[in-house]
Structure formats: C-alpha cells, structure tokens
Design a protein around this motif. Structure first.
Motif, PDB file in Angstrom:
ATOM      1  N   PRO A  82      44.568  61.022  31.855  1.00 55.69           N
ATOM      2  CA  PRO A  82      45.068  59.915  32.671  1.00 55.69           C
ATOM      3  C   PRO A  82      43.940  59.167  33.400  1.00 55.69           C
ATOM      4  CG  PRO A  82      45.425  62.010  33.809  1.00 55.69           C
ATOM      5  CD  PRO A  82      44.896  62.348  32.451  1.00 55.69           C
ATOM      6  N   TYR A  83      44.190  57.877  33.617  1.00 53.97           N
ATOM      7  CA  TYR A  83      43.239  57.009  34.302  1.00 53.97           C
ATOM      8  C   TYR A  83      43.846  56.475  35.600  1.00 53.97           C
ATOM      9  CZ  TYR A  83      40.912  56.798  29.730  1.00 53.97           C
ATOM     10  OH  TYR A  83      40.288  57.112  28.555  1.00 53.97           O
ATOM     11  N   ALA A  84      42.971  56.093  36.533  1.00 53.99           N
ATOM     12  CA  ALA A  84      43.410  55.411  37.751  1.00 53.99           C
ATOM     13  C   ALA A  84      42.901  53.981  37.720  1.00 53.99           C
ATOM     14  CB  ALA A  84      42.870  56.129  38.986  1.00 53.99           C
ATOM     15  N   GLY A  85      43.822  53.025  37.781  1.00 59.40           N
ATOM     16  CA  GLY A  85      43.457  51.613  37.876  1.00 59.40           C
ATOM     17  C   GLY A  85      43.847  51.097  39.262  1.00 59.40           C
ATOM     18  N   TYR A  86      43.252  49.990  39.666  1.00 60.05           N
ATOM     19  CA  TYR A  86      43.449  49.487  41.030  1.00 60.05           C
ATOM     20  C   TYR A  86      43.974  48.057  41.009  1.00 60.05           C
ATOM     21  CZ  TYR A  86      41.293  53.846  41.969  1.00 60.05           C
ATOM     22  OH  TYR A  86      41.064  55.197  41.995  1.00 60.05           O
ATOM     23  N   VAL A  87      44.686  47.693  42.078  1.00 59.15           N
ATOM     24  CA  VAL A  87      45.356  46.388  42.115  1.00 59.15           C
ATOM     25  C   VAL A  87      44.350  45.293  42.492  1.00 59.15           C
ATOM     26  CG1 VAL A  87      47.181  45.012  43.170  1.00 59.15           C
ATOM     27  CG2 VAL A  87      47.554  47.457  42.741  1.00 59.15           C
ATOM     28  N   PHE A  88      44.030  44.451  41.510  1.00 53.79           N
ATOM     29  CA  PHE A  88      43.241  43.235  41.750  1.00 53.79           C
ATOM     30  C   PHE A  88      43.925  42.119  40.973  1.00 53.79           C
ATOM     31  CE2 PHE A  88      39.839  46.423  42.628  1.00 53.79           C
ATOM     32  CZ  PHE A  88      39.626  46.054  43.947  1.00 53.79           C
TER      33      PHE A  88
ATOM     34  N   HIS B  65      51.070  40.513  40.896  1.00 58.26           N
ATOM     35  CA  HIS B  65      51.201  41.933  40.569  1.00 58.26           C
ATOM     36  C   HIS B  65      51.886  42.099  39.218  1.00 58.26           C
ATOM     37  CE1 HIS B  65      50.133  42.434  44.770  1.00 58.26           C
ATOM     38  NE2 HIS B  65      50.081  43.742  44.612  1.00 58.26           N
ATOM     39  N   ARG B  66      52.863  41.234  38.934  1.00 54.74           N
ATOM     40  CA  ARG B  66      53.613  41.341  37.687  1.00 54.74           C
ATOM     41  C   ARG B  66      52.677  41.216  36.482  1.00 54.74           C
ATOM     42  NH1 ARG B  66      55.288  39.217  33.884  1.00 54.74           N
ATOM     43  NH2 ARG B  66      54.285  37.238  34.357  1.00 54.74           N
ATOM     44  N   ALA B  67      51.741  40.238  36.561  1.00 53.37           N
ATOM     45  CA  ALA B  67      50.822  40.031  35.428  1.00 53.37           C
ATOM     46  C   ALA B  67      49.901  41.243  35.255  1.00 53.37           C
ATOM     47  CB  ALA B  67      50.001  38.760  35.651  1.00 53.37           C
ATOM     48  N   GLN B  68      49.403  41.791  36.360  1.00 55.76           N
ATOM     49  CA  GLN B  68      48.517  42.962  36.203  1.00 55.76           C
ATOM     50  C   GLN B  68      49.303  44.185  35.746  1.00 55.76           C
ATOM     51  OE1 GLN B  68      45.924  44.114  39.473  1.00 55.76           O
ATOM     52  NE2 GLN B  68      44.940  45.690  38.212  1.00 55.76           N
ATOM     53  N   LEU B  69      50.522  44.338  36.274  1.00 55.40           N
ATOM     54  CA  LEU B  69      51.332  45.487  35.853  1.00 55.40           C
ATOM     55  C   LEU B  69      51.553  45.459  34.337  1.00 55.40           C
ATOM     56  CD1 LEU B  69      53.124  47.973  36.442  1.00 55.40           C
ATOM     57  CD2 LEU B  69      55.038  46.376  36.762  1.00 55.40           C
ATOM     58  N   ALA B  70      51.847  44.272  33.792  1.00 56.13           N
ATOM     59  CA  ALA B  70      52.073  44.170  32.339  1.00 56.13           C
ATOM     60  C   ALA B  70      50.830  44.635  31.587  1.00 56.13           C
ATOM     61  CB  ALA B  70      52.431  42.728  31.976  1.00 56.13           C
TER      62      ALA B  70
END
Ligand SMILES: NC(=O)c1ccc[n+]([C@@H]2O[C@H](COP(=O)([O-])OP(=O)(O)OC[C@H]3O[C@@H](n4cnc5c(N)ncnc54)[C@H](O)[C@@H]3O)[C@@H](O)[C@H]2O)c1
Length: 385
Positions: free
Chosen positions: A131-137, A305-310
């Motif tokens: 698993p990886y950890a990504g961050y909200v940008f 957030h929606r675009a990054q979540l996708a």
C-alpha cells in the motif's frame, strides 16, 4: 473440466473506504467526492474522536460504521482505502496504522509536521504494489494545470525563466482561536505550511525541484506562535527563479501564480479553486494565434478533491503508486523546511543539505519553538527612531 474464471483482484471494485475525521473538509469536500464515485466506492466507516460528529457525518452520508478510534475501525472493517481528514498532528498515527493494516491512504495536507515524520510514514508503505500513502494537493488536478504540465514536459513553451507564487489570504484573530491553529506542535507552522502549501506544491509539481532558498518571515499582526507572513526567493534546479509570498494579512485575497517561459506567460489567479477561466495564456513575440490557441486545455475540469480522488482510485485499481505520494508528495514539504530554515537562521539554505541530522529536517522550527517565536516577533528599531 474446470472453467477458467477471472479472479477478483484485491483492487477490484467495490473499493471499501473508511474516512477518518468528520469535520469541515471531510463533510465539505471528501464525502461529496466519495459519493460521486459510488459506482466503484463503498464508504464503510467514519471515525471521529468526537462520537457525536462521527454519527452526524455518518448519518448525513448513510455510512454504516461509526468509530471514535482509528485502530478499532481498522481491526473491525479492514478497509481497502483510508481517507484521513484530521488535523495535521494526528496524520502520522493514522497513516502508519492504516498502511500497516494493508490499506492505501489518501491524507489531507500538510502530509506531516516535518520531513522526518514524512519519511517515517513512507517507510511503512509496501514495495512494488503498495500500500501507498498519497496526499491531498487538489490544485494539481484541474485541466489548466494538467495542460500546462504537458507543455512543460514536452518543452512547447520553451524554458521556464521566472515564476511568481503568491498566496495572499486573510484570516482574522478569531480564526486562530481554534486550538490546533497557529502552533508548531499541532500545525507545524503558519501560512507557509498551512495555506501557501497548495500554490507552492503546484509550482514545484510543474517546474521541478528547487536548489536554494532565501526567506524572511515574521509574526506581524496575529497572536500566533508561528509566522503570519513569509516571503522567499527560490532558485530552481532548472535555473529559473521564483518569488514566493504567503500571507494571512491581505484584505483583497488572491492566489496568484505566474510562469514566464521563453515563448509565453501563463498566469493563474483564483482564490480557493480554479477552472479554465482563471487561467491567462499570453503568447510571446513571434507566436502566431493558431499556435497559441492550440496550447489551451481541451476540457474544463476544475481543481477539486473529486478530480484528485478519481486519479487516486485509478492508481489504486492499477496497483500503481498514486500521484502526490512518495518523493512527489514530499517535494513541497522540503521547500517549506528550507524556507523556515532560511528565515529562522538568517542564511540561504540549500536543498541538498536538508538531510537527517539537519535541525530543519527534524522540525520546521529547527528544534526550539521559543527561539523560533522570538526570531519571528523580533522588532529592530532603526537608529534615531
Ligand atoms: N485541501 C484543502 O483545501 C484543505 C482545506 C481545509 C483543511 N484541510 C486540511 O484538512 C485537515 C482537517 O481540517 P478541517 O478544517 O476539516 O478540521 P476540523 O477541525 O473541521 O475537523 C477535524 C476533525 O477531526 C477530528 N479528529 C481530530 N483528531 C482526530 C483523531 N486522532 N482521530 C479521529 N478524528 C480526529 C475532530 O474531532 C474534527 O471533527 C487538516 O489537515 C487541514 O489542513 C485541507
């Protein structure tokens, strides 16, 4: 004879998601974004230390599991993905516990309180398939930024020469009354860490790493232990220079980025989110109209957030490291550490020196929060005044 079957891979939908934190950003951005992905996502649990908040958010979004402790939730639910929307000081514990349980993580900014903490969290990622950890940008993911990134990669606009990165926002005294705000131990810094981080991340994600920084910061007008304004001159590895201002004292608020390439000036002016109308593309001398028209994005995807979540879910489904994780998620934290290091020591700081053992690798205030506060509030009186 046994029939061939298509096995369900661990990354097939529905992707079981747990959300940690039921406050402002969770309810305002993450839960609506997750709802927009309902074809491939099941939100199975919501965690908040405040049980009433957990229930309120879970009721609003029809989420069955409600918890007040992330460890209990992980043990009971074994989610595929954990979305972390809690204040910065609690990111490390939730990120590490989630990765150790085998879940992928998408965590709010700032990723961590220091580079050391970021690296410690990254050490809990899996190798190869996560698993990886990504961050909200989220500002990296609008069509304007994506289109500009392609031009930079392909060299269409020529070399980047000069950049401007201004986060000029306004926060009154009441804003700092929330207990975790404006403190080194809970927020890791002031507007450099908490607000300008989005704009600086976007610039670095487009133009690449920096090599040295010279910064000035001060606590000018708000009662905080950290800075309320910071400025910096940054030299990028490409040789381009960037001027940065992060302020919480600016009544006409704006987020302004400007990139001067050899063949064009590209500007972005917005406040907390943009679409294509917030971008301005000015061709340089000798560039004809048709060429310049072809530079513009074909679609209009706002930053969100929606675009990054996708994008994160696409990466999860492919078993690939998401964008804004690993080295790519760390880049802006490194610049922020460099800015604090430069401002608090009165020197120019090189990126290559920010290694384990360096005071500003281990904390944004360099190890002594009181000394940092006194540098930031210092008022020198000019002779004769
Ligand atoms: N990406 C963006 O544009 C953006 C915008 C605003 C905030 N943020 C970030 O989102 C995060 C949360 O900010 P917010 O404004 O929603 O804060 P908030 O105070 O409104 O909500 C935080 C919630 O987390 C809960 N919480 C605290 N510690 C917890 C723990 N250990 N376990 C479970 N729950 C816990 C609190 O009870 C609260 O309900 C911060 O990191 C902030 O920087 C990002």
């Amino acid at each position: 004879m046994p029939q061939p079957t298509t096995p369900r891979t661990p990354h097939s939908p529905p992707i079981r998601v747990a959300v940690v934190g039921g406050g402002g950003i969770s309810r305002g951005r993450h839960l609506p974004a997750l709802a927009s992905e309902s074809e491939r996502v099941d939100v199975v649990a919501l965690v908040d230390v405040d049980a009433a908040r957990a229930s309120a958010a879970a009721d609003e979004w029809w989420i069955p599991g409600r918890y007040t402790d992330v460890h209990a939730m992980l043990a009971a639910e074994s989610p595929d993905v954990v979305v972390i929307c809690t204040p910065p000081a609690s990111h490390r514990e939730a990120v590490v516990a989630s990765l150790d349980s085998g879940a992928w993580v998408w965590c709010e900014k700032p990723p961590a309180l220091s580079l050391a903490e970021y690296d410690e969290m990254a050490a809990h990622e899996g190798d190869g398939n996560g698993p990886y950890a990504g961050y909200v940008f989220q500002h990296r993911f609008g069509s304007g930024a994506e289109r500009l990134r392609r031009h930079v990669d392909e060299g269409t606009l020529g070399r980047p020469l000069v950049g401007v990165c201004h986060t000029l926002w306004y926060r009154d005294t009441a804003y700092f009354e929330v207990p975790w705000r404006g403190r080194w131990d809970t927020e890791g810094g002031g507007p450099t860490m908490g607000h300008g981080i989005h704009q600086m991340d976007l610039v670095l994600s487009l133009l690449g790493d920096w090599s040295e920084v010279t910064a000035v910061m001060s606590t000018t007008a708000r009662r905080t232990r950290t800075e309320d304004v910071s400025t910096a001159i940054v030299v990028l590895e490409s040789g381009a220079t960037l001027s940065v201002v992060n302020s919480l004292l600016s009544p006409r608020e704006t987020s302004y980025l400007r990139f001067d390439f050899e063949r064009a000036t590209v500007e972005l002016e917005h406040l907390y989110g943009y679409d294509n109308a917030h971008w301005r593309w000015t061709p340089g001398p000798g560039v004809d109209e048709d060429t310049a028209a072809a530079w513009l994005p074909e679609t209009d995807e706002p930053s969100s957030h929606r675009a990054q979540l996708a994008s994160f879910l696409d990466s999860y489904s492919r078993g690939e490291r998401p964008r804004a994780s690993g080295e790519d998620g760390r880049r802006v934290l490194e610049l922020i550490a460099g800015m604090y290091g430069s401002a608090l020591t009165g020197t120019t700081l090189r990126r290559r020196d920010l290694l384990p053992g360096h005071d500003f690798y281990h904390s944004m205030h360099g190890g002594d929060a009181d000394a940092a506060a006194s540098v930031l509030t210092r008022r020198e009186t000019a002779p004769g005044v």
